[in-house]
Design a protein around this motif. Sequence first.
Motif, PDB file in Angstrom:
ATOM      1  N   HIS A  91       0.842  -1.201   0.000  1.00 51.46           N
ATOM      2  CA  HIS A  91       0.000   0.000   0.000  1.00 51.46           C
ATOM      3  C   HIS A  91       0.883   1.260   0.000  1.00 51.46           C
ATOM      4  CE1 HIS A  91      -3.332   2.605   1.447  1.00 51.46           C
ATOM      5  NE2 HIS A  91      -2.513   3.025   2.391  1.00 51.46           N
ATOM      6  N   VAL A  95       1.469   0.876  -4.338  1.00 53.36           N
ATOM      7  CA  VAL A  95       0.252   1.358  -5.004  1.00 53.36           C
ATOM      8  C   VAL A  95       0.094   2.879  -4.887  1.00 53.36           C
ATOM      9  CG1 VAL A  95      -2.179   0.938  -5.417  1.00 53.36           C
ATOM     10  CG2 VAL A  95      -0.830  -0.836  -4.325  1.00 53.36           C
ATOM     11  N   TYR A 111      -8.511  10.415  -3.020  1.00 56.96           N
ATOM     12  CA  TYR A 111      -8.029   9.140  -2.491  1.00 56.96           C
ATOM     13  C   TYR A 111      -6.891   9.222  -1.467  1.00 56.96           C
ATOM     14  CZ  TYR A 111     -10.893   7.110  -6.185  1.00 56.96           C
ATOM     15  OH  TYR A 111     -11.954   6.753  -6.970  1.00 56.96           O
ATOM     16  N   CYS A 115      -5.894   7.063   2.179  1.00 56.00           N
ATOM     17  CA  CYS A 115      -4.755   6.118   2.154  1.00 56.00           C
ATOM     18  C   CYS A 115      -3.839   6.372   3.348  1.00 56.00           C
ATOM     19  CB  CYS A 115      -3.947   6.275   0.858  1.00 56.00           C
ATOM     20  SG  CYS A 115      -4.858   5.796  -0.614  1.00 56.00           S
ATOM     21  N   ARG A 120      -8.687   3.959   3.477  1.00 60.69           N
ATOM     22  CA  ARG A 120      -8.558   3.326   2.157  1.00 60.69           C
ATOM     23  C   ARG A 120      -7.384   2.372   2.200  1.00 60.69           C
ATOM     24  NH1 ARG A 120     -12.158   4.080  -1.567  1.00 60.69           N
ATOM     25  NH2 ARG A 120     -13.107   6.135  -1.656  1.00 60.69           N
ATOM     26  N   THR A 122      -5.282  -0.099  -0.327  1.00 57.64           N
ATOM     27  CA  THR A 122      -5.164  -0.255  -1.783  1.00 57.64           C
ATOM     28  C   THR A 122      -4.586  -1.618  -2.188  1.00 57.64           C
ATOM     29  OG1 THR A 122      -2.976   0.752  -1.753  1.00 57.64           O
ATOM     30  CG2 THR A 122      -4.861   2.232  -2.148  1.00 57.64           C
ATOM     31  N   GLY A 164      -8.719  -4.715   0.916  1.00 57.28           N
ATOM     32  CA  GLY A 164      -8.615  -3.532   0.047  1.00 57.28           C
ATOM     33  C   GLY A 164      -9.967  -2.975  -0.367  1.00 57.28           C
ATOM     34  N   LEU A 166      -9.787  -0.122  -2.644  1.00 52.47           N
ATOM     35  CA  LEU A 166      -9.461   0.634  -3.859  1.00 52.47           C
ATOM     36  C   LEU A 166      -8.412  -0.165  -4.636  1.00 52.47           C
ATOM     37  CD1 LEU A 166      -9.768   3.286  -5.516  1.00 52.47           C
ATOM     38  CD2 LEU A 166      -7.795   4.168  -4.262  1.00 52.47           C
ATOM     39  N   LEU A 188      -8.552   3.145 -11.574  1.00 53.09           N
ATOM     40  CA  LEU A 188      -8.793   3.069 -10.134  1.00 53.09           C
ATOM     41  C   LEU A 188     -10.225   2.586  -9.942  1.00 53.09           C
ATOM     42  CD1 LEU A 188      -7.126   6.475  -9.284  1.00 53.09           C
ATOM     43  CD2 LEU A 188      -6.475   4.307  -8.214  1.00 53.09           C
ATOM     44  N   GLU A 190     -13.141   1.339  -7.284  1.00 52.12           N
ATOM     45  CA  GLU A 190     -13.504   1.300  -5.862  1.00 52.12           C
ATOM     46  C   GLU A 190     -14.334   0.070  -5.537  1.00 52.12           C
ATOM     47  OE1 GLU A 190     -15.406   4.908  -4.466  1.00 52.12           O
ATOM     48  OE2 GLU A 190     -14.163   6.121  -5.804  1.00 52.12           O
TER      49      GLU A 190
END
Length: 388
Positions: A91, A95, A111, A115, A120, A122, A164, A166, A188, A190
């Motif tokens: 992550h 990503v 986003y 994160c 979020r 990923t 995850g 995203l 991307l 979701e």
Amino acid sequence: MPRYRWETEEHELFRESLRKFLQKEAEPRYDQWEKDRLIPKSFWKQLGELGFLCPQVDEKYGGLGLDFSFGVIIGEEMERIGAGLTGVGLHNDIVVPYIEAYGTDAQKKKYLPGCVTGDRITAIAMTEPGTGSDLAGIRTTAIRDGDHYVVNGQKTFITNGINGNLALVAVKTDPDAEPRHRGVSLLLIEEGTPGFTKGRKLDKVGMHSQDTAELYFEDCRVPADNLLGEEGKGFHYMMEKLQQERLVVALAAQTAMEDMLRLTVDYVKSRDAFGRPVAAFQNTQFKLAEIATETELGKAFLESLIADHLDGKDIVTKVSMAKSWITDTAKRAAADCMQLHGGYGYMEEYKIARRYRDIPVMSIYAGTNEIMKTIIAKNMGLSGAGAR
Ligand SMILES: Cc1cc2nc3c(=O)[nH]c(=O)nc-3n(C[C@H](O)[C@H](O)[C@H](O)COP(=O)(O)OP(=O)(O)OC[C@H]3O[C@@H](n4cnc5c(N)ncnc54)[C@H](O)[C@@H]3O)c2cc1C
């Protein structure tokens, strides 16, 4: 004592506070996470609250504005606990950097803050059931329809596939493009987008707490605004970002190797056979002397590689060497360290057993070690005209 020459006091404090946090919150729970085959999302939130998720992200998106050197520290400290925490490094250092590098301001605003907080999580979805190493051969399509792309296809072996929410998905926006890689783009997608479902959590040989899954896309309508960067440039972006991914994997293998060496040195000193410690046999000494030497070689190689990467130098050839050599060496060391533990090494309550199971995948993912050697050979001029 700093681990690397480039470490400052700030790095040392960062490492110390992360290590303390992991000793308190992760180490005592790790065995249970392995049994549960999942790391709870609440742990991600804790990491986020303390600034251990994506510290490199710009302050205007909620990050700390630090550089990859802090990612190195996070990766090492996570691996010290166990390879199941690999998803955090994926992550942080794999990503999210795509969004930072190629995202629009609107995508970053939407986003990146999540994160950083851990809301979020990923994943990156390149591999498909029919193709892994041959990335240009992916068959998941994303066909433009007005303001959307309609995505159809399947991905597999996706790290953070369950937790995850995203996914950065490699798709073919032009399935007939020649050469094939020109048709690849990144979207991307979701969790919750109609047509996007998750398959089963895959049952792996090792890294049990790491959630690896299949992802399915069936007439999944993704807003065209979710295209990352330019259409048809996805392959190029992946080749660029895979360098840091390979460095992250080499670092994990190095950390695992150091851990196995430490565990084994302790064990052979405490175990007696034929009236003396196992450490007193010349075979034990030679094996561990070799592993200690390889560990130092790996560390020195990585130190210079991290410095070059931080300086923005091209590390393609050397990172391919480091990824393949360190992961292969660690795999051999795992077998030797298990052997030196005797029967106890095969018992789950000894950490060496887990290391032995967790290590082999490092020579497979992020580009197999065979693919690493093709890159090295190509950059040595061995695959041009006249080469067989
Ligand atoms: C635990 C785990 C987590 C993973 N996480 C992710 C993830 O998050 N996202 C993602 O997209 N993928 C992920 N992967 C997939 C991983 O990157 C692929 O498995 C890997 O790239 C190899 O692809 P493949 O499995 O299709 O093997 P193949 O490409 O079918 O390769 C099979 C064998 O052939 C060899 N081979 C192939 N081409 C050549 C060549 N040109 N020369 C010599 N030998 C060759 C390979 O080295 C290998 O030994 C993960 C895999 C695992 C096991």
